[in-house]
Enzyme design. Sequence first.
Site, short mmCIF file in Angstrom:
data_model
loop_
_atom_site.label_atom_id
_atom_site.label_comp_id
_atom_site.label_asym_id
_atom_site.label_seq_id
_atom_site.Cartn_x
_atom_site.Cartn_y
_atom_site.Cartn_z
N ILE A 109 3.91 -0.66 4.23
CA ILE A 109 3.13 -0.28 2.85
C ILE A 109 3.55 1.40 2.25
CG2 ILE A 109 1.51 0.26 2.11
CD1 ILE A 109 0.00 -0.87 4.63
N CYS A 129 -4.93 5.70 1.07
CA CYS A 129 -5.54 4.59 1.48
C CYS A 129 -5.55 3.89 3.16
CB CYS A 129 -4.87 4.20 0.10
SG CYS A 129 -5.52 3.85 -1.15
N ALA A 130 -5.11 5.00 3.47
CA ALA A 130 -4.64 4.83 5.17
C ALA A 130 -5.19 4.56 6.43
CB ALA A 130 -3.34 5.32 5.11
N GLU A 157 -17.71 5.33 8.34
CA GLU A 157 -17.81 4.44 7.81
C GLU A 157 -18.42 3.41 8.38
OE1 GLU A 157 -13.62 1.99 6.58
OE2 GLU A 157 -13.10 3.69 5.53
N HIS A 211 -13.00 0.95 0.97
CA HIS A 211 -11.68 0.64 2.04
C HIS A 211 -11.80 -0.81 1.47
CE1 HIS A 211 -10.42 1.26 6.75
NE2 HIS A 211 -9.40 -0.12 5.43
N ALA A 234 -6.84 -3.88 1.49
CA ALA A 234 -6.65 -5.24 1.31
C ALA A 234 -7.67 -6.57 0.45
CB ALA A 234 -7.11 -5.19 2.66
#
Length: 531
Positions: free
Chosen positions: A154, A232-233, A263, A281, A284
Amino acid sequence: MAPKVLVSDKLSETAVQIFRDRGIEVDFEPSLGKDKDKLAEVIGKYDGLAIRSATKVTEKLLAHADNLKVVGRAGIGTDNVDKVAASKKGVIVMNTPFGNMITTAEHAIAMMFAVARQIPEASASTHAGKWEKSKFMGVELTAKTLGVIGAGNIGGIVCERALGLKMKVIAYDPFLSEERADKLGVEKVDLDTLLARADFITLHVPLTDQTRNILSREALEKTKKGVRIINCARGGLVDEQALADLLKSGHVAGAAFDVFAEEPATENPLFGLPNVVCTPHLGASTTEAQENVALQVAEQMSNYLLSGAVENALNMPSVTAEEAKTMGPWVKLAGHLGTFVGQLTDEPIDSIEILYNGTVAKMNLEALNCAVIAGIMQATNPDVNMVSAPVIAKERGIGLSTTTQDKSGVFDGYVKLTVKTDQRTRSIAGTVFSDGKPRFIQIKGINIDAEIGEHMLYTTNKDTPGMIGTLGGILGENQVNIANFTLGRNETNGDAIAMLYLDAPLPRDVQDKLIATGLFQQVRPLQFNVA
């Protein structure tokens, strides 16, 4: 019997159909993953479990999963799977690291734009009927320096997109080679250099003991004034409280976070701060990515259950479908070598040495190592397999070393296994003939040619006349039929061995009769899984 798979989270119907089309029985229960008690009740029926993030594969659940062989996670993160417990149970854990690479990289770029131009706050202000044009002064991305922490799949895409935006890109990644950096068009730097030079920092690493809090308070204080941080990982890569403090002080100009240490994130030090963009999140979360990872996990699990191909496994070496075909006989041989030594070794093993010679030396040695270790361990624990065996060996402090060499001798390739204990060293070698059948070719340095069957008998003795007659006579008198009989010796009147392939297990009383002759040093019945 066809393998059976449970889909306990939301996967697309197309993905579910892949299992059916491949001849796998599948139960699609997309809400079952949220009911841990019900899941524990039924999991014992399944060979495979396909999940997203809702299903928690815990040690407690795995205790009920007696038939489970593979867990497939549609997505990258496997925080919801106890991989250590799965490995000990012998369950392969797969993910789909490539299905959502582009989507996650694009989200990072979008978050960078959003924080650079304060788009969410400007949008909310305008929706509220305000016209605060002067309040939202942004910065351009062109000519700015982007620091990328983690230049893998990524991170590499992010680098390419950022270069297209005419940014200068520097990257920190301990595994980034100079060649790969040149190919990406980025400058490889250490972490302190990245912190000092970057106008924007984006993270693209997994959460491990090494990366946890990689942007600690100390690291954040080393950053350039006015920096903007994008994550964003994985949550836990950044000290969120420290970042909040530096945002309030003005040292950090903005942040964009899609992931958080806890989370679902209902409270967080970053919430409510100006120029902090937060999303739940969503990295994806595109229709393309969700479909891609679902299809990918269905294909991977099907390939493993039907052909033994291992793709994107986190606790076992990957073996492609083509490798599985080519290596199949060698994997069997490796297991047989281990099984032989395991059944003959009664004391604790100190070390395992494996020599790969010729054609086999160019194969997937990690997978072959796993097969050898599994064969050894199964002598005392039949439930061990190629996944769990290396874990158990490591826990016992057993050393493993491998050596490769070009072809030597009459065989195109062979494997030699040497196991050392505090009392002795034991060795055996084998090869695969052109018919695809494994053979033992050497034991204790003595050359033989032994076909491997389910029921075998191994004997050792001094090379003296009459030994073959005594052995064959006692077996014949007791109706023990011999399918194959192989002999070997190192020299006249020296050490001799015999390997007999029997039609049925050697009865205990017949073994006792052979021992009672006093002529044999060892009389060991052996069992091999030749299916």
